[in-house]
Design an enzyme around this catalytic site. Sequence first.
Site, PDB file in Angstrom:
ATOM      1  N   LYS A 209      -7.235  -0.952 -11.786  1.00 55.22           N
ATOM      2  CA  LYS A 209      -7.828   0.343 -12.168  1.00 55.22           C
ATOM      3  C   LYS A 209      -6.799   1.239 -12.862  1.00 55.22           C
ATOM      4  O   LYS A 209      -7.126   1.921 -13.829  1.00 55.22           O
ATOM      5  CB  LYS A 209      -8.386   1.029 -10.908  1.00 55.22           C
TER       6      LYS A 209
ATOM      7  N   ARG B 124       5.997  -5.011   0.736  1.00 55.48           N
ATOM      8  CA  ARG B 124       5.542  -3.760   1.351  1.00 55.48           C
ATOM      9  C   ARG B 124       4.491  -4.096   2.399  1.00 55.48           C
ATOM     10  O   ARG B 124       3.665  -4.988   2.193  1.00 55.48           O
ATOM     11  CB  ARG B 124       4.918  -2.850   0.284  1.00 55.48           C
TER      12      ARG B 124
END
Length: 223
Positions: free
Chosen positions: A18, A159
């Site tokens: 996006k 992460r």
Amino acid sequence: MKSGLFRAVILGAPGSGKGTISERIVKIFKMKHFSSGDMLRSQMSAKTALGLHAKEFIDRGQLVPDDLILQLVLAELRNAQQESWLLDGFPRTHHQAESLWKEFPIDTVINLNVPFETIVDRLKARWVHLPSGRIYNLEFNPPKEPGIDDITGEPLAQRIDDQPETVLTRLKIYADTVAPIVEFFRAKGVVSDFAGKETNVIWPNVEQNLRALFSRSASSVKK
Ligand code: AMP
């Protein structure tokens, strides 16, 4: 579509591409990019009352209350009456969608559909040098030595929010929250769906669709 102004919303899961698609849209079609997450972050860094209130929710990973986000986003949009824009991160609830529509009928809702397995695989391949934020991708942009940062020689890490189980949880939450919003806009007849596994495959379809809508808007202005 009023007087050549163009108003779009983009919907897509985290990791759906996006961000990249939004950047391309606003650059090519010269639209203003409104991101509700960015608006909130700038309120937080300016330590406004709204920012401090929002922070309590954001830090817990929750959506901020509708009245607060509506106040912020609608005020920004009212200040951009003469501009075309792309709205990103908003609406996130059915009530937000209704309130937006009441004041700003939307020309198109770009709905990105990337299979969840593709997103999980993509994020699994992502490794970060945590101190600098440098990102590597094992497929497109691997480090010279596996697991080691090219510049500092320090170890790379994944992460926590890119780990497969966490990603799946975030994606499930996204699917549940976006469904009523897509339904709302679909009933208004403004949703365009774009499915695919790669941003570079999805992008030309988005671009073509927007060009068609823009030329329709330009010809309606001339009439
Ligand atoms: P984002 O950068 O879009 O992921 O937004 C970061 C955080 O801001 C989200 O996790 C939410 O806590 C909050 N946020 C952003 N947009 C909205 C929205 N439209 N409604 C409620 N909370 C939002």
